[in-house]
Design a protein around this motif. Structure first.
Motif, PDB file in Angstrom:
ATOM      1  N   PRO A   1       5.853  -6.997   3.745  1.00 19.96           N
ATOM      2  CA  PRO A   1       6.465  -5.773   3.200  1.00 19.96           C
ATOM      3  C   PRO A   1       5.563  -4.547   3.252  1.00 19.96           C
TER       4      PRO A   1
ATOM      5  N   THR B   1      12.859  -0.200   1.446  1.00 17.66           N
ATOM      6  CA  THR B   1      11.809  -0.719   0.579  1.00 17.66           C
ATOM      7  C   THR B   1      11.565   0.222  -0.595  1.00 17.66           C
TER       8      THR B   1
ATOM      9  N   ASP C   1       8.456   0.506  -4.136  1.00 17.42           N
ATOM     10  CA  ASP C   1       7.333  -0.123  -4.824  1.00 17.42           C
ATOM     11  C   ASP C   1       7.799  -0.809  -6.091  1.00 17.42           C
ATOM     12  N   GLN C   2       7.226  -1.970  -6.341  1.00 14.91           N
ATOM     13  CA  GLN C   2       7.500  -2.706  -7.575  1.00 14.91           C
ATOM     14  C   GLN C   2       6.184  -3.341  -8.021  1.00 14.91           C
TER      15      GLN C   2
ATOM     16  N   VAL D   1       8.229  -3.799  -1.903  1.00 13.62           N
ATOM     17  CA  VAL D   1       9.146  -4.937  -1.801  1.00 13.62           C
ATOM     18  C   VAL D   1      10.307  -4.522  -0.889  1.00 13.62           C
TER      19      VAL D   1
END
Length: 214
Positions: A74, A105, A107-108, A113
């Protein structure tokens, strides 16, 4: 109308109304559920180096569009474009033919992700050029160039044997596939080129045409 006829008419109409209501309820219950998550819409097969238009719906805040190889993690991508508040974006595709992946995608917990992914196949890039074979010194040169038409692609007139990065009278086919270039003041043999400049491939001459300046 007599009371007896009214009773008979009601006896006929009431079951029909009940059947109609039951049918409507049944049709409503058979409606497919509406999607609630994000969606992606884009061509799955394009010429290498050409722009890819992507439409999204319900993309979460902070989402990005990316093109990567299917095996890339990712956090790895060839092209990344933030969506911000836009429902669509144009991405430059890799200049090499092959199998890639379009991704949505975000951000997590501090790491990217993949929310959605879609296959993307790029076909070998091609280009065509049209221009007079001879012009006089300093004469205008009408040119037509069609190819992947990426944002950084250009059609340029240079001396024969020049490196792909050498500059000269040029235009960008993404803006317009036809243009008039200033002809050189010095006589000789020149080369009209379609130069693709895309991710992965970098600068690559896709087509040439000889132009004699007399």
């Amino acid at each position: 109308m007599s009371p007896r006829r009214l009773v008979l008419l009601a006896a006929v109409l009431l079951p029909l109304a009940a059947l109609s209501s039951a049918s409507a309820q049944s049709q409503a219950s058979r409606k497919p559920p509406q999607p609630t998550g994000p969606t992606l819409s884009a061509s799955q097969r394009v010429m290498a180096g050409s722009p890819l238009t992507v439409l999204t719906t319900r993309a979460p805040e902070g989402s990005r569009l990316a093109i990567a190889r299917p095996t890339d993690p990712p956090a790895t991508a060839i092209v990344v474009v933030p969506l911000r508040a836009r429902p669509s974006a144009s991405l430059p595709t890799p200049g090499e033919a092959g199998a890639y992946e379009l991704r949505l995608t975000r951000d997590q917990d501090g790491a990217p992700v993949i929310l959605l992914r879609q296959p993307l196949v790029t076909t070998p890039p091609e280009a065509t050029l049209a221009a007079p074979a001879r012009i006089g010194r300093g004469q205008a040169l009408p040119v037509r160039g069609i190819g992947p038409n990426g944002e950084r692609d250009r059609v340029v007139l240079v001396p024969v044997g020049a490196a792909p990065a050498v500059e000269g009278p040029s235009f960008f086919p993404q803006e317009n596939v036809e243009a008039t270039l200033d002809g050189p003041d010095q006589p000789g043999t020149y080369e009209l080129r379609y130069v693709m400049d895309a991710p992965v491939s970098g600068l690559r001459v896709l087509a040439t045409r000889a132009v004699s300046v007399e």
